[in-house]
Scaffold this active site. Structure first.
Site, PDB file in Angstrom:
ATOM      1  N   LYS A 202       0.367  53.274  61.171  1.00 23.88           N
ATOM      2  CA  LYS A 202      -0.502  52.315  61.851  1.00 23.88           C
ATOM      3  C   LYS A 202      -1.902  52.915  62.036  1.00 23.88           C
ATOM      4  CE  LYS A 202      -0.869  49.818  66.192  1.00 23.88           C
ATOM      5  NZ  LYS A 202      -0.234  49.514  67.470  1.00 23.88           N
ATOM      6  N   GLU A 208       1.701  64.474  60.227  1.00 26.45           N
ATOM      7  CA  GLU A 208       2.877  64.621  59.366  1.00 26.45           C
ATOM      8  C   GLU A 208       2.763  63.717  58.141  1.00 26.45           C
ATOM      9  OE1 GLU A 208       2.888  64.126  62.643  1.00 26.45           O
ATOM     10  OE2 GLU A 208       4.650  64.991  63.630  1.00 26.45           O
ATOM     11  N   GLU A 348      10.535  55.878  74.227  1.00 23.67           N
ATOM     12  CA  GLU A 348       9.077  55.858  74.108  1.00 23.67           C
ATOM     13  C   GLU A 348       8.512  54.670  74.897  1.00 23.67           C
ATOM     14  OE1 GLU A 348       6.819  57.619  70.561  1.00 23.67           O
ATOM     15  OE2 GLU A 348       6.593  55.478  70.230  1.00 23.67           O
ATOM     16  N   HIS A 379      35.534  62.988  67.680  1.00 23.87           N
ATOM     17  CA  HIS A 379      36.000  64.346  67.406  1.00 23.87           C
ATOM     18  C   HIS A 379      34.922  65.370  67.720  1.00 23.87           C
ATOM     19  CE1 HIS A 379      39.575  62.617  65.536  1.00 23.87           C
ATOM     20  NE2 HIS A 379      38.740  61.674  65.116  1.00 23.87           N
TER      21      HIS A 379
HETATM   22  O1  F6P Z   1       3.714  60.014  68.114  1.00 23.44           O
HETATM   23  C1  F6P Z   1       4.211  58.775  68.460  1.00 23.44           C
HETATM   24  C2  F6P Z   1       3.723  57.685  67.561  1.00 23.44           C
HETATM   25  O2  F6P Z   1       2.437  57.321  67.892  1.00 23.44           O
HETATM   26  C3  F6P Z   1       4.657  56.496  67.597  1.00 23.44           C
HETATM   27  O3  F6P Z   1       4.418  55.648  68.633  1.00 23.44           O
HETATM   28  C4  F6P Z   1       4.460  55.907  66.254  1.00 23.44           C
HETATM   29  O4  F6P Z   1       5.505  55.061  65.921  1.00 23.44           O
HETATM   30  C5  F6P Z   1       4.391  57.146  65.403  1.00 23.44           C
HETATM   31  O5  F6P Z   1       3.706  58.087  66.210  1.00 23.44           O
HETATM   32  C6  F6P Z   1       3.708  56.992  64.085  1.00 23.44           C
HETATM   33  O6  F6P Z   1       2.384  56.572  64.237  1.00 23.44           O
HETATM   34  P1  F6P Z   1       1.556  56.007  62.999  1.00 23.44           P
HETATM   35  O7  F6P Z   1       2.265  54.792  62.512  1.00 23.44           O
HETATM   36  O8  F6P Z   1       0.197  55.716  63.538  1.00 23.44           O
HETATM   37  O9  F6P Z   1       1.532  57.076  61.950  1.00 23.44           O
END
Ligand code: F6P
Length: 547
Positions: A202, A208, A348, A379
């Site tokens: 988003k 990452e 969250e 288990h």
């Molecule tokens: O670190 C939490 C967060 O902001 C979540 O709320 C979100 O779903 C995720 O990181 C990924 O964010 P983005 O879609 O902006 O990469």
């Protein structure tokens, strides 16, 4: 707004403290309690009768929900009001699946934008599945979906749950963690020529995702050249400019918007991997299932609303009975990702100790949500669920009709689900093998099952896209209702920021390019340890044999 008075509920909790759950269930000959606590919507059946609640306590919960303003909050959310007050944003995930439905009252412009984007999503998914030549691509065998949190968990869950619903689509892989293991594995396992990469973020600022995106983009480019790599790169983002700066052409970026929270976004263009895996029609059915739950949530009275009921039970267990965690156990391997998905959705959203008014919430809020598939879970940790010192309410989720022919397996699976719910409630009563008289009283005590442990049962007729849509929308709305009961904002997540900031400061220090003076003493010591033990640093430092 101040929370309603909790005293009547606390009195009911105290009154019911010594009550037998099995007794409450058994005393319901006329079925009034079941009428209150059992419900069905299409293929989804919800049974809350194994909760420590009777009619007066239930009524008090409904009164609390009424006084907390659940009706008005729901209407405000569905009307696109800025219910995410700390960010002044709407929360319009229901609009993504509303079609022309009047239960979501948004303007025509937003509705048009959503439907145009969903049409683009469907067209792209169909092209990648059936006619990649239209994009100048050969047959696509694999799709790598890169994203994390809400940009990963929903699509991953839906693809794992429903992959059988599609036929002939590419394999979809999910790459979330910044740990290079999975990226390296995918690079060595896949053929770049027949692989497409989708970056989902988003913000398009998540470390990452950008790191993994670069790895996969460079892998494509090294094998195929930049032009061919670019042709295999797609993105979903609310930040189209950043996606473009990364190297994804605007016509290959599907938009999302500020009014959709990450953990509520699988119904948006974030669902592109789902549509690729199961087909655009399957994705439309997923949305239709969620829409049916939305319509029910919008129209049903509080007492009849399945999301409100589920929310009230969770609120009761957490805030009145003090149960600090809830275990989610789907008895279906295809739903293995559900506990992780719900962890983000609920923790969250409602993992907050301060309300929208900035004041401390006077009640414990979200429990720790955890779990894994049954019967495997039996288990592993069910010992503690049956005999441990903490009571952990359990969500048991089953699918009545399997999509395979192994009837014996499925019978055993459902028997386990039913058996666990019964055992948690009943404990080792008379006539139960586990309760047989044992001469040794110490041993008898250790073999005893106390019972009286609550569980919720959710059954789906079949694991179809529609049923999954109903299930996920049920939990989404229950999470929102709980945020109203606790007076917190379900749609922000300030609590994830600090760790990101500190990691950003530590990374240069780890690369020995930055100073660690600003860091705390423990982090500095750990950094020193890591530096001294790194493969490139310690070869000479290893003690020689015999030293
Ligand atoms: O670190 C939490 C967060 O902001 C979540 O709320 C979100 O779903 C995720 O990181 C990924 O964010 P983005 O879609 O902006 O990469």
């Amino acid at each position: 707004m101040a929370l309603p008075d909790i005293t009547p509920l606390a009195q009911h909790a105290a009154r019911l403290a010594g009550q037998s759950l099995a007794g409450l269930v058994a005393d319901d000959a006329a079925g009034a309690r079941a009428g209150m606590l059992v419900g069905r919507l299409g293929p989804l059946y919800l049974d809350l009768t194994r909760q420590l609640l009777d009619a007066p306590a239930w009524q008090a919960l409904l009164d609390y929900a009424d006084a907390a303003g659940v009706d008005a909050a729901r209407d405000a959310m569905l009307a696109g009001a800025p219910v995410n007050r700390s960010e002044n944003r709407a929360a319009l995930h229901a609009a993504l699946r509303a079609g022309d439905g009047g239960h979501v009252r948004i303007g025509a412009a937003v509705r048009d934008e959503i439907s145009a984007t969903l049409a683009r999503l469907a067209a792209l998914a169909t092209t990648l599945r059936e006619a990649p030549r239209d994009l100048g691509l050969p047959r696509i065998t694999d799709v790598v979906s890169i994203g994390i949190g809400g940009s990963d968990l929903g699509p991953r869950l839906a693809c794992q749950s429903l992959a059988r619903a599609g036929s002939g689509g590419p394999r979809v892989h999910f790459l979330a963690n910044v740990d290079g293991c999975e990226a390296a594995r995918l690079c060595s396992a896949l053929d770049p020529a027949s692989t497409v990469v989708i970056l989902i973020s988003k913000s398009f600022g998540t470390r990452e995702t950008l790191l993994n995106g670069r790895v996969m983009r460079d892998w494509l480019a090294a094998a195929l050249g930049r032009e061919q790599a670019d042709a295999r790169l797609f993105a979903v983002s609310a930040n189209v400019a950043a996606a473009q700066a990364f190297g994804v052409a605007p016509e290959r970026v599907l938009p999302m918007w500020d009014f959709v929270g990450g953990r509520y976004s699988l119904w948006s263009a974030v669902g592109l991997p789902i549509a690729i895996a199961i087909g655009a029609d399957g994705f439309a059915q997923l949305l239709a299932g969620a829409r049916a739950m939305d319509e029910h949530f919008a129209e049903a009275a509080l007492a009849d609303s399945l999301p409100v009921r589920l929310a009230l039970v969770g609120f009761w267990n957490r805030s009145l009975l003090g149960h600090a965690s809830r275990c989610v156990v789907p008895y279906d391997d295809r739903l293995a990702a559900l506990p992780g998905y719900l962890q983000q959705l609920e923790m969250e959203s409602n993992g907050k100790r301060v309300g929208v008014d900035g004041q401390p919430v006077p009640l414990p809020t979200v429990p720790v949500v955890w779990g894994s598939v049954g019967s495997n879970a039996q288990h592993a940790y069910f010992q503690a669920l049956h005999q441990g010192s903490d009571i952990v309410p359990v969500d048991l989720i089953g699918v009545i009709q399997p999509d395979h022919d192994l009837a014996d397996n499925h019978r055993a699976l459902l028997a386990n689900l039913l058996g666990q719910g019964a055992a948690l409630m009943l404990g080792s009563g008379d006539g139960d093998g586990a309760g047989d008289a044992v001469a040794d009283t110490a041993l008898a005590a250790q073999k005893h099952f106390p019972g009286n442990r609550p569980s919720t049962t959710i059954l789906l007729d079949r694991l179809t896209p529609q049923a999954l849509g109903l299930l996920l929308a049920l939990y989404e709305h229950a999470t929102f209702v709980q945020s109203v009961l606790w007076g917190v904002n379900a749609f922000d997540q300030w609590g994830v920021e600090l760790g990101k900031t500190l990691a950003g400061r530590i990374e240069p220090a780890l690369a020995q390019a930055g100073s660690d003076d600003e860091l705390d003493p423990v982090t500095r010591r750990l950094l020193a340890e890591i530096r001294s033990r790194r493969a490139d640093a310690n070869v000479a430092a290893e003690p020689s044999s015999g030293a």
